[in-house]
Enzyme design. Structure first.
Site, PDB file in Angstrom:
ATOM      1  N   LYS A  86       4.786 -17.552  -4.452  1.00  9.85           N
ATOM      2  CA  LYS A  86       4.208 -18.694  -5.167  1.00  9.85           C
ATOM      3  C   LYS A  86       4.787 -18.692  -6.583  1.00  9.85           C
ATOM      4  CE  LYS A  86      -0.008 -16.490  -6.902  1.00  9.85           C
ATOM      5  NZ  LYS A  86      -1.459 -16.580  -7.004  1.00  9.85           N
ATOM      6  N   CYS A  88      -1.646 -10.402  -0.303  1.00 10.21           N
ATOM      7  CA  CYS A  88      -3.075 -10.353   0.014  1.00 10.21           C
ATOM      8  C   CYS A  88      -3.475 -11.129   1.270  1.00 10.21           C
ATOM      9  CB  CYS A  88      -3.879 -10.854  -1.178  1.00 10.21           C
ATOM     10  SG  CYS A  88      -3.771  -9.720  -2.568  1.00 10.21           S
TER      11      CYS A  88
HETATM   12  N1  LIG Z   1      -1.785  -8.232  -5.987  1.00  7.42           N
HETATM   13  C1  LIG Z   1      -2.885  -8.982  -6.013  1.00  7.42           C
HETATM   14  O1  LIG Z   1      -2.835 -10.170  -6.352  1.00  7.42           O
HETATM   15  C2  LIG Z   1      -4.231  -8.392  -5.655  1.00  7.42           C
HETATM   16  C3  LIG Z   1      -5.390  -9.105  -5.994  1.00  7.42           C
HETATM   17  C4  LIG Z   1      -6.617  -8.550  -5.660  1.00  7.42           C
HETATM   18  C5  LIG Z   1      -6.682  -7.340  -4.979  1.00  7.42           C
HETATM   19  N2  LIG Z   1      -5.539  -6.689  -4.638  1.00  7.42           N
HETATM   20  C6  LIG Z   1      -5.659  -5.398  -3.958  1.00  7.42           C
HETATM   21  O2  LIG Z   1      -5.486  -4.371  -4.916  1.00  7.42           O
HETATM   22  C7  LIG Z   1      -4.783  -3.254  -4.349  1.00  7.42           C
HETATM   23  C8  LIG Z   1      -3.509  -2.973  -5.133  1.00  7.42           C
HETATM   24  O3  LIG Z   1      -2.652  -4.086  -5.011  1.00  7.42           O
HETATM   25  P1  LIG Z   1      -1.336  -4.244  -5.914  1.00  7.42           P
HETATM   26  O4  LIG Z   1      -0.757  -5.573  -5.575  1.00  7.42           O
HETATM   27  O5  LIG Z   1      -1.655  -3.918  -7.325  1.00  7.42           O
HETATM   28  O6  LIG Z   1      -0.434  -3.062  -5.292  1.00  7.42           O
HETATM   29  P2  LIG Z   1       0.988  -2.532  -5.783  1.00  7.42           P
HETATM   30  O7  LIG Z   1       1.703  -2.147  -4.570  1.00  7.42           O
HETATM   31  O8  LIG Z   1       1.603  -3.500  -6.742  1.00  7.42           O
HETATM   32  O9  LIG Z   1       0.629  -1.215  -6.639  1.00  7.42           O
HETATM   33  C9  LIG Z   1       0.065  -0.063  -6.089  1.00  7.42           C
HETATM   34  C10 LIG Z   1       0.491   1.124  -6.944  1.00  7.42           C
HETATM   35  O10 LIG Z   1      -0.232   2.285  -6.536  1.00  7.42           O
HETATM   36  C11 LIG Z   1       0.624   3.413  -6.711  1.00  7.42           C
HETATM   37  N3  LIG Z   1       0.083   4.568  -5.991  1.00  7.42           N
HETATM   38  C12 LIG Z   1       0.121   4.849  -4.663  1.00  7.42           C
HETATM   39  N4  LIG Z   1      -0.490   6.026  -4.416  1.00  7.42           N
HETATM   40  C13 LIG Z   1      -0.950   6.495  -5.600  1.00  7.42           C
HETATM   41  C14 LIG Z   1      -1.669   7.647  -5.999  1.00  7.42           C
HETATM   42  N5  LIG Z   1      -2.056   8.579  -5.098  1.00  7.42           N
HETATM   43  N6  LIG Z   1      -1.948   7.825  -7.306  1.00  7.42           N
HETATM   44  C15 LIG Z   1      -1.559   6.898  -8.214  1.00  7.42           C
HETATM   45  N7  LIG Z   1      -0.888   5.778  -7.896  1.00  7.42           N
HETATM   46  C16 LIG Z   1      -0.578   5.571  -6.608  1.00  7.42           C
HETATM   47  C17 LIG Z   1       1.966   2.886  -6.222  1.00  7.42           C
HETATM   48  O11 LIG Z   1       3.036   3.708  -6.670  1.00  7.42           O
HETATM   49  C18 LIG Z   1       1.978   1.479  -6.832  1.00  7.42           C
HETATM   50  O12 LIG Z   1       2.561   1.475  -8.130  1.00  7.42           O
HETATM   51  C19 LIG Z   1      -4.551  -3.632  -2.880  1.00  7.42           C
HETATM   52  O13 LIG Z   1      -5.602  -3.133  -2.107  1.00  7.42           O
HETATM   53  C20 LIG Z   1      -4.597  -5.143  -2.909  1.00  7.42           C
HETATM   54  O14 LIG Z   1      -4.986  -5.687  -1.676  1.00  7.42           O
HETATM   55  C21 LIG Z   1      -4.306  -7.178  -4.981  1.00  7.42           C
END
Ligand SMILES: NC(=O)c1ccc[n+]([C@@H]2O[C@H](COP(=O)([O-])OP(=O)(O)OC[C@H]3O[C@@H](n4cnc5c(N)ncnc54)[C@H](O)[C@@H]3O)[C@@H](O)[C@H]2O)c1
Length: 444
Positions: free
Chosen positions: A327, A266
């Site tokens: 972390k 992030c």
């Molecule tokens: N990881 C964190 O701590 C966190 C916290 C707050 C916000 N975010 C935000 O949330 C969002 C997701 O982050 P994450 O860490 O969960 O990502 P991630 O990479 O762990 O997971 C994303 C998932 O989306 C799937 N995906 C992609 N295209 C798709 C589609 N068309 N249909 C269905 N699934 C699909 C991927 O296969 C993957 O499993 C990002 O924008 C991130 O910035 C993340």
């Protein structure tokens, strides 16, 4: 309530599991067949404390399903959450291809009112883009179906994500339709019990709030790292300075730890994306550029200290590395400082013996088998035959080690501590050369 979540990563899985836990019927959709198969076989593809039991309980109760079937997903939920990745594009901007793909998928299939809730971190204006995408697809289909688009950014912390979701500090809802606000209020009511945590605003402000939160936190870290580097040069101890400023309630003790840089999925990408958003509206965001620059430099600090100690003669030296995740309490190694250190050590001809309590599979997935990376099954095993020890992640397990055993195992009694876990005077007494961040070096 019926909820569909697109994206079964850190955010999608936690959101889905927690919404099912309070009684909703949740369908999680992902395009990654392997991930969905593992989830359906009872495996959880990420390490997040407490997540497995919430998933198991709700899957067994039939409230939480995992599928790649987009038709079923769109047919199921009144709420269609978008929780897919928004990785940085080549120019630093957020890559919206996955968000847009989900918007298209929903538009291609929906036949009754839907609320599209965007949980991914996205640039200001993305809700409009999602709305335009869905409208364009509906026009192609020559149908009229009502829908709303909501911004509901996620603030969970990896490693404490379940707790954060179940007891949020705030739930930000950006809408332009009071009816959707009320439906979301109802969905979030179980997480909003002892005082109102809903912060409702217009969509653009909600989108910017997420970037503002991460940029502020990244700024705190880079500020402390800047001061830490100065403290080193001035003969001061940044840990004393930290306590000295944290005692001011306007500053506070939270999130002012100096270290070897921030990583994760992030902060790095969100600071970059916000900087890019600013550039697009002709506003050079100088502070954000500096935050990123300071962090990039900080990620090199441990290597510089090691290189200095060994007088740039690292070829065929071996380093024990404790901590790989960006972390503690997660296996996430995206943009982790450990990666910068390992890659610099390898480039200098050194070898690494690494240990992390949960990220061993992840490091292997990223780097595969290579002769200069030995994966060890304990902190002690990592020390065997090593010239010195470097610490990158502040896992509790590393806080009170057997120093005599470390000293006996290492060829040089040197510890390079990227998280200031130990007391320099104590380490001096134990006979180590000890290099922390921003606190003057002991020995060496
Ligand atoms: N990881 C964190 O701590 C966190 C916290 C707050 C916000 N975010 C935000 O949330 C969002 C997701 O982050 P994450 O860490 O969960 O990502 P991630 O990479 O762990 O997971 C994303 C998932 O989306 C799937 N995906 C992609 N295209 C798709 C589609 N068309 N249909 C269905 N699934 C699909 C991927 O296969 C993957 O499993 C990002 O924008 C991130 O910035 C993340």
């Amino acid at each position: 309530m019926k909820v569909t979540i697109f994206g079964s990563g850190y955010v999608g899985l936690v959101t889905g599991a927690c919404l099912a836990e309070v009684g909703n019927e949740v369908v999680c959709v992902d395009i990654d067949q392997g991930k969905i198969d593992r989830l359906n076989q009872g495996e959880v593809p990420i390490h997040e404390p407490g997540l497995d039991s919430v998933i198991d309980r709700n899957r067994d109760a039939g409230r939480l399903q995992f599928t790649t079937d987009v038709d079923a997903g769109v047919a199921h939920g009144l709420f269609q959450f978008i929780a897919v990745g928004t990785p940085p594009d080549e120019d630093g901007s957020a890559d919206l291809q996955y968000v847009t793909a989900v918007a298209r998928s929903i538009g291609e299939r929906m036949s009754e009112y839907r609320i599209i809730v965007n949980k991914s971190t996205v640039p200001v204006g993305t809700a409009d883009r999602v709305r335009d995408t869905v409208n364009a697809v509906l026009a192609e289909r020559q149908v009229k179906v009502e829908f709303d688009v909501v911004s509901n950014p996620e603030f969970l912390k990896e490693g404490a994500a379940i707790e954060d979701f179940m007891k949020p500090d705030r739930i930000v809802i950006g809408t332009d339709n009071p009816r959707t606000t009320e439906l979301l209020r109802a969905l979030y009511a179980p997480f909003n019990r002892n005082h109102d945590r809903l912060v409702c605003m217009d969509i653009r402000s909600a989108e910017l709030t997420k970037y503002a939160a991460n940029a502020m936190l990244a700024t705190k870290i880079s500020f402390m790292n800047e001061l830490a580097n100065l403290a080193e040069k001035l003969g001061a101890d940044i840990e004393k300075v930290r306590v000295g400023i944290g005692s001011d309630p306007r500053i506070g003790y939270h999130f002012i730890y100096p270290g070897c840089g921030y990583g994760g999925s992030c902060f790095p990408k969100d600071v970059k994306a916000l900087e890019r958003i600013a550039r697009d509206v002709d506003y050079p965001a100088q502070l954000l550029q500096a935050v990123e620059g300071v962090n990039d430099r900080q990620k090199l600090r441990l290597f510089e200290k090691i290189d200095g100690y060994f007088k740039s003669d690292l070829k065929d030296k071996t380093f024990a590395l404790w901590g790989l995740a960006f972390k503690p309490n997660t296996d996430d190694m995206r943009e982790a400082s450990s990666r910068t250190l390992m890659e610099k050590l390898w480039a200098a001809g050194a070898k690494v013996r690494a240990f992390d309590p949960v990220a061993m599979e992840e490091v292997h997935r990223i780097y595969g088998d290579r002769p200069d990376l030995v994966l060890c099954d304990s902190p002690e095993a990592a020390l065997e035959g090593a010239d010195a020890l470097a610490i990158v992640t502040e896992w509790n397990l590393f806080r009170s080690p057997d120093f005599a055993a470390i000293k006996a195992a290492l060829k040089s009694p040197a510890i390079f501590d990227g998280r200031n876990l130990y007391d320099p005077e104590h380490l001096k007494g134990e006979g180590f050369d000890y290099f922390g961040i921003g606190r003057g070096n002991v020995g060496g």
